[in-house]
Motif scaffolding. Structure first.
Motif, PDB file in Angstrom:
ATOM      1  N   LEU A 130       0.832  -1.210   0.000  1.00 33.95           N
ATOM      2  CA  LEU A 130       0.000   0.000   0.000  1.00 33.95           C
ATOM      3  C   LEU A 130       0.864   1.256   0.000  1.00 33.95           C
ATOM      4  N   ALA A 131       1.959   1.244   0.771  1.00 36.34           N
ATOM      5  CA  ALA A 131       2.845   2.407   0.814  1.00 36.34           C
ATOM      6  C   ALA A 131       3.468   2.664  -0.555  1.00 36.34           C
ATOM      7  N   VAL A 132       3.884   1.612  -1.225  1.00 34.16           N
ATOM      8  CA  VAL A 132       4.461   1.761  -2.568  1.00 34.16           C
ATOM      9  C   VAL A 132       3.403   2.264  -3.544  1.00 34.16           C
ATOM     10  N   TYR A 133       2.222   1.693  -3.467  1.00 30.64           N
ATOM     11  CA  TYR A 133       1.143   2.071  -4.387  1.00 30.64           C
ATOM     12  C   TYR A 133       0.773   3.545  -4.239  1.00 30.64           C
ATOM     13  N   ARG A 134       0.762   4.047  -3.013  1.00 30.70           N
ATOM     14  CA  ARG A 134       0.325   5.414  -2.763  1.00 30.70           C
ATOM     15  C   ARG A 134       1.442   6.439  -2.918  1.00 30.70           C
ATOM     16  N   ARG A 135       2.694   6.052  -2.632  1.00 28.70           N
ATOM     17  CA  ARG A 135       3.779   7.029  -2.564  1.00 28.70           C
ATOM     18  C   ARG A 135       4.698   7.046  -3.779  1.00 28.70           C
ATOM     19  N   MET A 136       4.593   6.030  -4.637  1.00 28.72           N
ATOM     20  CA  MET A 136       5.469   5.983  -5.807  1.00 28.72           C
ATOM     21  C   MET A 136       4.644   6.081  -7.075  1.00 28.72           C
ATOM     22  N   GLU A 137       5.075   6.955  -7.967  1.00 26.16           N
ATOM     23  CA  GLU A 137       4.379   7.129  -9.231  1.00 26.16           C
ATOM     24  C   GLU A 137       4.700   5.971 -10.175  1.00 26.16           C
ATOM     25  N   PRO A 138       3.800   5.630 -11.095  1.00 18.96           N
ATOM     26  CA  PRO A 138       4.066   4.556 -12.060  1.00 18.96           C
ATOM     27  C   PRO A 138       5.083   4.989 -13.108  1.00 18.96           C
ATOM     28  N   ALA A 139       6.324   5.144 -12.661  1.00 24.11           N
ATOM     29  CA  ALA A 139       7.412   5.571 -13.542  1.00 24.11           C
ATOM     30  C   ALA A 139       8.698   4.919 -13.054  1.00 24.11           C
TER      31      ALA A 139
END
Length: 451
Positions: free
Chosen positions: A431-440
């Motif tokens: 969840l932290a990765v999904y919310r805090r990192m952009e799909p790039a």
């Protein structure tokens, strides 16, 4: 030869960590160590390693990386000898604390010496790759080596092995390692002491709470310290002219997500290895060698997925491998939550292999995210922060697993609670990765952090 010299410390540490898990039953029988004592045997090492890691990096800068690397090896060797000679469980735990202190000194120093050994970026990258391969091979071989040593010579042989290896490392470092000049770097001893004391207090609460009682005076005092000291540390760091963690890294959301992921990964992997080892030895009567053989495919699977992840990161950036890895790890942990006392060991081993395969896929992406955020200016601080957070996760994972094992004698219920907690930790990381990192691709450094 230089790579071998600078990998010796890590190789000893990796073999030591994994081998001790194979010897828990023998240590308990020989020294009369109860369950909470076994938790301290594992976590005592991790506690000082995590608490002193950032200070070790600062000392390497101030006093010279080679000098601190050799000092760390010497402390680790001394701790190993004291472990091998320990007459009681208490003496063994004290010696493990000393081992962790040595590891906190030589770990950041070895990376610094590798960086100074080669000026060409491409050759340096190859050196780091070869160094990582040596360390990964040690992690893979550790359980088997530990099992063989314990079966053939007893659990004390695990620690005696470090004596000739460590002394060889000290000598080779003097002959082969560069000696970069030290440079001034602030060392806030008060802040480091606050962090170490808070971590120790939290470990005491989790390990001794089920034994002494959650309302006993020592546990209540330790709980208050674990709650209040971090707030004091944060206040000091905000007011400090040069905090332990550079302010430029505070505001980078992907950095925070990756550091949290590192802590939760180690929470899961070390909690899993501790519980699985005791389940194999307690519920199935598996010996040290059998336990080592059981752990071997798990660590090997992580090594394979490390390579696959590196290729995926090169093509698609760091977000996707992190999401796939942590999502897969949560699913594997939920499968392991179905294990009971009567489950055939091979099924649990297969589930553990899936767990390590998924986690291994996330680790290179996690590391690339942290180091990309730090850039060259804050590479040391970023790397030390990630390693410290992972050691804290390992400490908490084993301590929490010990608390759960104390709460019930039913292996089915024990494993269900432990692996549900691991699944929850992996989902929080996802969840932290999904919310805090952009799909790039891996995040560019924030303002003020140069590449």
């Amino acid at each position: 030869m230089l790579l071998f010299t600078l990998a010796i410390g890590f190789v000893m540490a990796m073999i030591d960590v994994t081998a001790v898990n194979t010897a828990l039953s023998d240590i308990s029988s020989d020294l009369g160590v109860p369950l909470e004592g076994l938790v301290w045997v594992v976590d005592g090492y991790t506690l000082t390693f995590a608490a002193l890691l950032l200070a070790g990096g600062a000392l390497a800068d101030r006093c010279g990386a080679r000098r601190i690397y050799q000092a760390g090896l010497a402390v680790f060797v001394l701790g190993s000898v004291l472990c091998a000679l320990a007459p009681t469980g208490t003496a063994l735990v004290a010696a493990r604390l000393l081992q962790g202190s040595g590891a906190a000194l030589f770990m950041p120093s070895s990376l610094a010496l590798l960086t100074h050994a080669e000026d060409d970026d491409r050759r340096r990258a190859k050196m780091f790759g070869a160094w990582a391969a040596i360390v990964s091979a040690a992690a893979t071989a550790g359980p088997l080596a530990g099992g063989l040593l314990v079966e053939a010579f007893g659990w004390r042989s695990i620690f005696w092995l470090n004596l000739p290896v460590g002394l060889l490392g000290i000598l080779l470092a003097q002959l082969k390692a560069p000696a970069p000049a030290p440079h001034a770097r602030p060392l806030d001893l008060a802040s480091h002491a606050l962090g170490a004391t808070a971590l120790a207090a939290l470990a005491f609460v989790l390990i001794e709470g089920p034994v002494l009682g959650w309302t006993s005076a020592p546990v209540v005092v330790a709980l208050a310290m674990a709650a209040l000291l971090p707030a004091w540390l944060i206040r000091r760091e905000r007011a400090a002219a040069q905090p332990i963690l550079p302010r430029a890294l505070y505001g980078i959301a992907p950095f925070r997500a990756a550091v949290l992921t590192g802590m939760l990964i180690n929470f899961g992997t070390f909690g899993h290895m501790f519980v699985l080892s005791l389940w194999l030895q307690g519920a199935h009567g598996t010996g040290a060698l059998g336990t080592g053989l059981a752990i071997l495919p798990m660590t090997a699977a992580a090594g394979v997925s490390n390579v696959l992840s590196g290729r995926a990161v090169a093509r698609q950036g760091t977000r996707m491998p992190l999401l796939v890895g942590m999502g897969g790890a949560a699913a594997a942990a939920l499968l392991l939550a179905q294990v009971t006392a009567g489950t055939p060991p091979w099924l649990a081993i297969a589930g553990g292999t899936l767990l390590f395969l998924a986690i291994g896929f996330a680790i290179p992406a996690m590391t690339a995210t942290v180091m990309g955020a730090g850039g060259k200016t804050h590479a040391s601080a970023a790397g030390a922060t990630l390693n410290a957070s992972r050691q804290i996760g390992a400490l908490l994972g084993v301590a929490a697993a010990g608390t759960i094992l104390h709460a019930t004698q039913d292996w089915g219920l024990r494993l269900a609670i432990v692996y549900t907690a691991i699944a929850a930790a992996c989902f929080v990381a996802w969840l932290a990765v999904y919310r805090r990192m952009e799909p790039a691709d891996a995040p560019a450094p924030a303002a003020g952090v140069t590449e």
